[in-house]
Design a protein around this motif. Structure first.
Motif, short mmCIF file in Angstrom:
data_model
loop_
_atom_site.label_atom_id
_atom_site.label_comp_id
_atom_site.label_asym_id
_atom_site.label_seq_id
_atom_site.Cartn_x
_atom_site.Cartn_y
_atom_site.Cartn_z
N LYS A 177 0.84 -1.21 0.00
CA LYS A 177 0.00 0.00 0.00
C LYS A 177 0.87 1.26 0.00
CE LYS A 177 -3.61 2.37 2.65
NZ LYS A 177 -4.41 2.36 3.88
N GLN A 178 1.92 1.26 0.83
CA GLN A 178 2.82 2.42 0.89
C GLN A 178 3.57 2.61 -0.42
OE1 GLN A 178 4.93 0.96 4.34
NE2 GLN A 178 4.09 2.57 5.66
N ILE A 179 3.98 1.50 -1.04
CA ILE A 179 4.67 1.59 -2.34
C ILE A 179 3.74 2.16 -3.40
CG2 ILE A 179 5.76 0.25 -4.19
CD1 ILE A 179 6.72 -1.72 -2.02
N ALA A 180 2.49 1.68 -3.40
CA ALA A 180 1.50 2.17 -4.37
C ALA A 180 1.29 3.67 -4.22
CB ALA A 180 0.18 1.42 -4.19
N GLU A 181 1.19 4.14 -2.97
CA GLU A 181 0.97 5.56 -2.73
C GLU A 181 2.19 6.39 -3.16
OE1 GLU A 181 0.08 5.61 1.41
OE2 GLU A 181 -2.03 5.07 1.12
N ARG A 182 3.38 5.88 -2.88
CA ARG A 182 4.60 6.63 -3.21
C ARG A 182 4.80 6.72 -4.73
NH1 ARG A 182 10.30 6.14 -0.11
NH2 ARG A 182 8.84 6.66 1.53
N LEU A 183 4.48 5.64 -5.44
CA LEU A 183 4.71 5.63 -6.89
C LEU A 183 3.47 6.05 -7.69
CD1 LEU A 183 6.80 2.33 -7.25
CD2 LEU A 183 7.61 4.68 -6.95
N VAL A 184 2.39 6.32 -6.96
CA VAL A 184 1.12 6.72 -7.58
C VAL A 184 0.65 5.67 -8.60
CG1 VAL A 184 -0.18 8.68 -8.49
CG2 VAL A 184 2.02 9.08 -7.39
N ILE A 185 0.63 4.43 -8.15
CA ILE A 185 0.12 3.32 -8.95
C ILE A 185 -0.81 2.51 -8.07
CG2 ILE A 185 2.08 3.19 -10.53
CD1 ILE A 185 3.27 0.99 -8.84
N SER A 186 -1.51 1.56 -8.65
CA SER A 186 -2.47 0.77 -7.87
C SER A 186 -1.76 -0.32 -7.06
CB SER A 186 -3.51 0.13 -8.79
OG SER A 186 -2.93 -0.93 -9.53
N HIS A 187 -2.43 -0.76 -6.00
CA HIS A 187 -1.93 -1.86 -5.17
C HIS A 187 -1.71 -3.10 -6.03
CE1 HIS A 187 -2.11 -5.11 -2.18
NE2 HIS A 187 -1.83 -4.20 -1.26
N ARG A 188 -2.64 -3.37 -6.95
CA ARG A 188 -2.55 -4.54 -7.83
C ARG A 188 -1.32 -4.46 -8.74
NH1 ARG A 188 -4.17 -9.44 -7.59
NH2 ARG A 188 -6.24 -8.72 -6.96
N THR A 189 -1.02 -3.25 -9.22
CA THR A 189 0.16 -3.07 -10.07
C THR A 189 1.43 -3.38 -9.31
OG1 THR A 189 -0.98 -1.39 -11.39
CG2 THR A 189 1.41 -1.43 -11.53
N VAL A 190 1.49 -2.96 -8.05
CA VAL A 190 2.65 -3.27 -7.21
C VAL A 190 2.80 -4.78 -7.07
CG1 VAL A 190 3.68 -3.07 -4.91
CG2 VAL A 190 2.51 -1.11 -5.93
N GLN A 191 1.69 -5.47 -6.79
CA GLN A 191 1.73 -6.92 -6.67
C GLN A 191 2.23 -7.59 -7.95
OE1 GLN A 191 -2.45 -7.43 -5.22
NE2 GLN A 191 -1.52 -8.71 -3.65
N ASN A 192 1.76 -7.08 -9.09
CA ASN A 192 2.18 -7.64 -10.38
C ASN A 192 3.68 -7.46 -10.61
OD1 ASN A 192 -0.41 -8.45 -10.97
ND2 ASN A 192 -0.89 -6.65 -12.22
N HIS A 193 4.20 -6.28 -10.26
CA HIS A 193 5.64 -6.03 -10.40
C HIS A 193 6.43 -6.99 -9.52
CE1 HIS A 193 5.55 -2.70 -13.12
NE2 HIS A 193 4.93 -1.88 -12.28
N VAL A 194 5.97 -7.21 -8.30
CA VAL A 194 6.66 -8.11 -7.38
C VAL A 194 6.64 -9.54 -7.92
CG1 VAL A 194 6.63 -9.16 -5.08
CG2 VAL A 194 6.30 -6.69 -5.33
#
Length: 221
Positions: A177-194
């Protein structure tokens, strides 16, 4: 579209405690798909019920919790594991995390803390009772400082700029959630990148990913 409830399985050898946790989670809207009272039963029922999150005690008859964790958590498969234990011993915490557990919560946690931990575990965020997160990160740093043989690991594949950016923030201990907020992307997008990064690096879970990043100094950039 209505979001599906998180499927949870509760494993503990004390029937009253197990039933109370299952009841509290069910009343909070989680789908409690199974319970178990020993290690063998836990592995068998988890494979049949396919929960999203396994709330797991470590001290189980027949097969200890860490062994249950090792057998169920694999690359891209199995439930995420939230250990719920009476033990705050450092050795127990580190062994659980190395066995594949996503989080570690003491049984002294409140009902609300447990519910929040299950939600965060389901999302892939590491969850630890306060004080334990620093211990785990410190152990990663210690392991990263040791010369470790890597006989069969191929040369690190190319990560995109965004994947590297996400990896750096994961290594610093930020939640999805914090990564999504910092990069201004969705939570799902962060999960996909990981998930993409795990696949490229041939790693199994976020624990290994953090160690990989620390070994390369990405947490200090």
């Amino acid at each position: 579209m209505t979001e599906q409830p998180i499927k949870v399985m509760v494993v503990d050898d004390h029937p009253m405690w197990r039933d109370a946790v299952a009841r509290d989670l069910g009343e909070a809207g989680f789908d409690v798909v199974a319970t178990a009272g020993d290690g063998e039963q836990a592995v068998r029922r988890a494979r049949a019920a396919a929960p999203d999150v396994l709330v797991l005690d470590l001290n189980l008859p027949g097969k200890p919790g860490v062994q249950v964790c090792k057998e169920l958590v694999g690359p891209g498969s199995g439930p995420r594991v939230l250990v719920l234990s009476a033990s705050g011993e450092h050795a127990d915490v580190l062994e659980a995390v190395k066995s594949g557990a996503t989080g570690y919560l003491l049984k002294s946690a409140s009902t609300q803390e447990l519910q929040d931990a299950v939600r965060r575990t389901a999302a892939g965020d590491p969850v630890f009772t306060p004080g334990l997160a620093g211990l785990v990160l410190g152990e990663y740093r210690r392991l990263a400082a040791e010369p470790a043989p890597t006989p069969d690991r191929p040369k690190a594949p190319h990560l995109t700029e965004r994947e590297t950016e996400v990896l750096r923030l994961v290594a610093k201990g930020l939640s999805y959630k914090q990564i999504a907020e910092r990069l201004v992307i969705s939570h799902r997008t962060v999960q996909n990148h990981v998930q993409n990064t795990l696949g490229k690096l041939q790693l199994h879970n976020r624990v290994e990913l953090v160690r990989y990043a620390i070994e390369r100094g990405l947490d200090e950039v």
